[in-house]
Design a protein around this motif. Structure first.
Motif, short mmCIF file in Angstrom:
data_model
loop_
_atom_site.label_atom_id
_atom_site.label_comp_id
_atom_site.label_asym_id
_atom_site.label_seq_id
_atom_site.Cartn_x
_atom_site.Cartn_y
_atom_site.Cartn_z
N ALA A 169 -5.43 -0.92 -2.02
CA ALA A 169 -6.41 0.02 -1.57
C ALA A 169 -7.30 -0.65 -1.10
N ASP A 187 -3.36 5.07 -1.96
CA ASP A 187 -4.15 3.75 -1.37
C ASP A 187 -4.83 3.76 -0.08
N SER A 229 -7.55 3.41 -7.61
CA SER A 229 -6.23 3.30 -7.52
C SER A 229 -5.66 3.01 -8.54
N PRO A 279 0.98 -0.88 0.00
CA PRO A 279 -0.27 0.16 -0.03
C PRO A 279 0.83 1.28 -0.14
#
Length: 241
Positions: free
Chosen positions: A221, A94, A216, A90
């Protein structure tokens, strides 16, 4: 066979299709094996003993955790690794998108469940299976903690890898329109939970979580959105307990 863009094909289709169906097949196979084993040996378990019933109930989560095995194996065999194939690490973007979409999923699920209760009545709309899980444990929170960790972290990772990872990537590779990909993956997400009376609510939540993946372009995400959506039910495990 490899396309010019480096996407591996298996049996003429993107390898993610194979990974997706492998994950689904493994999920239902393990479900059948566990059901057969429990039905055969349930007499050996004393439901009044926590050290017996805790592990028995947590078996219900095993098939769900194995949903990620197909994507992981496919990525290792034909892809470039989980981080490269699915964007599993991430970023702050995110996190922001995931938390926003997870909050939206909670609101959508709540409103749709209220609508279903108004139409069908509370008795015909099932509670979350986590409610019954909390009621079963007695005297020790160890198994509840393990269940909560799986609900918040384990299930979001494996389900998102399967649905918004392999299936999403495969459909996108074959040039399915993005809105169709969002709807199809949300339908699969809803059906995967096997809760007929909550299918509409789960579909709505799937749309909201899928928006995180769409906005994203990364599975991470979606994992964060899914985890945020699962957080209140996980907390309720302890409140109900």
């Amino acid at each position: 066979m490899t396309d010019d863009d480096g996407a591996r094909r298996v049996l003429g289709a993107h390898w993610c299709f194979v990974a997706f169906f492998a994950g689904i097949a493994g999920y239902y196979l393990v479900n059948l094996l566990i059901a057969a084993a429990v039905n055969r040996n349930v007499g050996e378990f004393d439901p009044l003993e926590l050290h017996d019933i805790g592990p028995l109930l947590l078996l219900a989560f095993v098939p769900n955790l194995l949903l990620g095995l197909g994507p992981a194996a496919g990525s290792w065999r034909w892809g470039r690794g989980l981080r490269a194939d699915f964007g599993l690490t991430p970023t702050w973007r995110d996190v922001r998108i995931g938390l926003a979409c997870g909050t939206l999923a909670l609101v959508v699920g709540y409103l749709l469940n209220l609508m279903l209760i108004a139409v069908y009545g509370a008795d015909d709309v099932s509670d979350s299976p986590l409610t019954d899980l909390a009621d079963t444990f007695d005297g020790d929170t160890v198994w509840l903690v393990l269940a909560a960790v799986i609900v918040i972290a384990g299930a979001p990772i494996t389900e998102e890898l399967l649905v918004r990872g392999t299936l999403w990537n495969a459909l996108s590779f074959h040039r399915i329109p993005p809105w169709v990909v969002l709807v199809l993956t949300s339908l699969v997400f809803a059906q995967l939970h096997g809760e007929p009376t909550r299918t509409i609510a789960l579909f709505g939540q799937g749309i909201a979580i899928g928006l995180a993946r769409h906005l994203s372009g990364r599975v991470s995400a979606g994992v964060i959105a899914h985890a945020a959506n699962n957080l209140p039910p996980a907390v309720l495990l302890f409140v109900a307990h």
